[in-house]
Enzyme design. Structure first.
Site, PDB file in Angstrom:
ATOM      1  N   ALA A   1       0.823  -1.213   0.000  1.00 24.51           N
ATOM      2  CA  ALA A   1       0.000   0.000   0.000  1.00 24.51           C
ATOM      3  C   ALA A   1       0.854   1.258   0.000  1.00 24.51           C
ATOM      4  O   ALA A   1       0.388   2.331  -0.351  1.00 24.51           O
ATOM      5  CB  ALA A   1      -0.902  -0.011   1.227  1.00 24.51           C
ATOM      6  N   LYS A   2       2.110   1.134   0.428  1.00 27.42           N
ATOM      7  CA  LYS A   2       3.053   2.258   0.466  1.00 27.42           C
ATOM      8  C   LYS A   2       2.445   3.474   1.133  1.00 27.42           C
ATOM      9  O   LYS A   2       2.537   4.580   0.625  1.00 27.42           O
ATOM     10  CB  LYS A   2       3.567   2.562  -0.949  1.00 27.42           C
ATOM     11  N   ARG A   3       1.818   3.249   2.289  1.00 25.80           N
ATOM     12  CA  ARG A   3       1.183   4.340   3.015  1.00 25.80           C
ATOM     13  C   ARG A   3       2.203   5.122   3.852  1.00 25.80           C
ATOM     14  O   ARG A   3       3.363   4.707   3.971  1.00 25.80           O
ATOM     15  CB  ARG A   3       0.079   3.795   3.929  1.00 25.80           C
TER      16      ARG A   3
END
Lengths: 273, 273
Positions: free
Chosen positions: A95-97
């Protein structure tokens, strides 16, 4: 899932393969488009066919978000299917949040508790208070972007801060964060020569390595520089496996590809035993 | 929305206020929880009450994702309501996305086309090929994280690469990317003293400035160092406005807070005319 359990699954299966579920309706077999939920049908078939050769599955959330609410339903069904049918599989929400504290807590809750993923990928740019909320969860893993496999990695990640690259600063700094034992790192296979340097800083951390296969990275190089006595590697392949064929036999073709990689992994593991 | 249209709205309303819709079911008035979609009911009331004092609304996607598919439905209803009822409002998906090329294209499509946002916040860590897919969309804006308002900004963003801070490198490098005219930047108000330096690099770009109010930044300072002849500022306030009251009068209380800020903005704009 505990790290020990993940290591024992790797040993049991002789595999440290992660299958990336980056599902694109333009690329899956046409006949699946008639199903009620083509994305989930595709994922289920791929998972059933490849789970013996892989220890982890990694849906990239962008591909699901791109289809709006329908896409989120497919993602939810996919993670539920994995957790119920193959609880021994390590699951990664790619998700690379990353956001300020109270907001990161929201993301952590969504991915770890509501969806039930074992891990989530997180971007480091906003620093400690954007990552620590993810690290609070027991036996959940935060996979921090360090050195990615794309060309843009050279824009900032490999630039030097006081003689040291940004990504090594990310490794060093994050080691001091609270609950840093829950950290893993993304290190792209297209930059395998950097892995020796990475291992000097994080000798034992699990590394999630994208870029083998379609993006050109070499499995042998990755293992040479990145493997530890506990293996501590998850090597991801997405397109090379899931789009091996777009015909009726797509799942068998995916299994064949996954098995090929698993056999290469077994050979490497046999070589170091 | 074009940049010219945004500037003309700012002049018309004497406001460069952005209202952050960071909706938390634990903080909204209790009586709303009985509604079918409490998040949307809350947002609708806040938007109706404050839109005369604001030029932009910014839902942070984490707060919606945290509620799963229900949350995504609320986000979809919120952006649809904004686009249909107040098309003159500039909308920001505060998503802080960023991934490799084909994946970023997915996110861009989801936020710009499917949801219909005017802009989306994007993280710079993965470099050019993670951001350019967002820049391809005409009259859509990519708001790149440069210097954020949180404490963790000091972990990497203010570190020096060859004598220059990481965030100024982000500003300088991104100016050379394709379609960079579609870039805006996040610069936190808690670091207003950096704004003069920012303006030397991006003299005309719009800056989205969080951190005024709850996080302690000063509106006067932000305007002193960051304002241009075209204003080119969007100053965000979230909690200070939307949680001004959790009683029956919550919308009126939010309107009162928004109006207070708008009046301060008008005074500043009057002072420079």
């Amino acid at each position: 899932m505990t790290t020990d359990k993940l290591i024992s699954e790797i040993r049991k299966k002789n595999s440290f393969l992660c299958v990336g579920l980056d599902v694109d309706l333009d690329k899956i077999p046409n006949f699946l488009l008639e199903e009620e939920d083509p994305i989930f049908s595709f994922n289920k078939a791929i998972i059933d066919a490849t789970h013996n050769y892989a220890v982890a599955f990694k849906p990239n959330t962008a591909f699901y978000e791109a289809y709006g609410i329908k896409g989120w339903k497919s993602l939810e069904k996919t993670i539920n299917y994995l957790n119920q049918t193959y609880p021994e599989i390590f699951t990664i929400a790619d998700a690379k949040r990353g956001d300020i504290g109270n907001t990161s807590s929201r993301y952590a809750k969504a991915f770890f508790e509501d969806l039930g993923f074992d891990s989530v990928t997180v971007a480091p740019y906003m620093g400690r208070d954007s990552v620590e909320p993810f690290l609070e969860f027991n036996n959940k893993h935060t996979i921090l972007l360090a050195l990615t496999s794309n060309e843009g990695a050279y824009d900032f990640q490999t630039k030097k801060i006081e003689g040291e690259t940004v990504y090594t600063q990310v490794l060093k700094t994050s080691k001091n964060w609270k609950n840093s034992e829950n950290l893993m790192y993304v290190i792209g296979a297209t930059k395998a020569e950097h892995l020796a340097e990475v291992r000097k800083i994080v000798p034992n951390s699990f590394l999630l390595v994208p870029g083998v296969g379609a993006q050109g990275g070499s499995l042998t190089e990755v293992c040479k520089y990145g493997m530890t006595p506990d293996i501590s590697l998850l090597v991801n392949s997405s397109r090379g496996i899931i789009y091996a064929s777009n015909q009726l036999n797509f799942a068998e073709a995916a299994a064949e590809e996954a098995k090929n990689i698993q056999l290469q992994m077994k050979a490497i593991l046999d070589g170091i035993r």
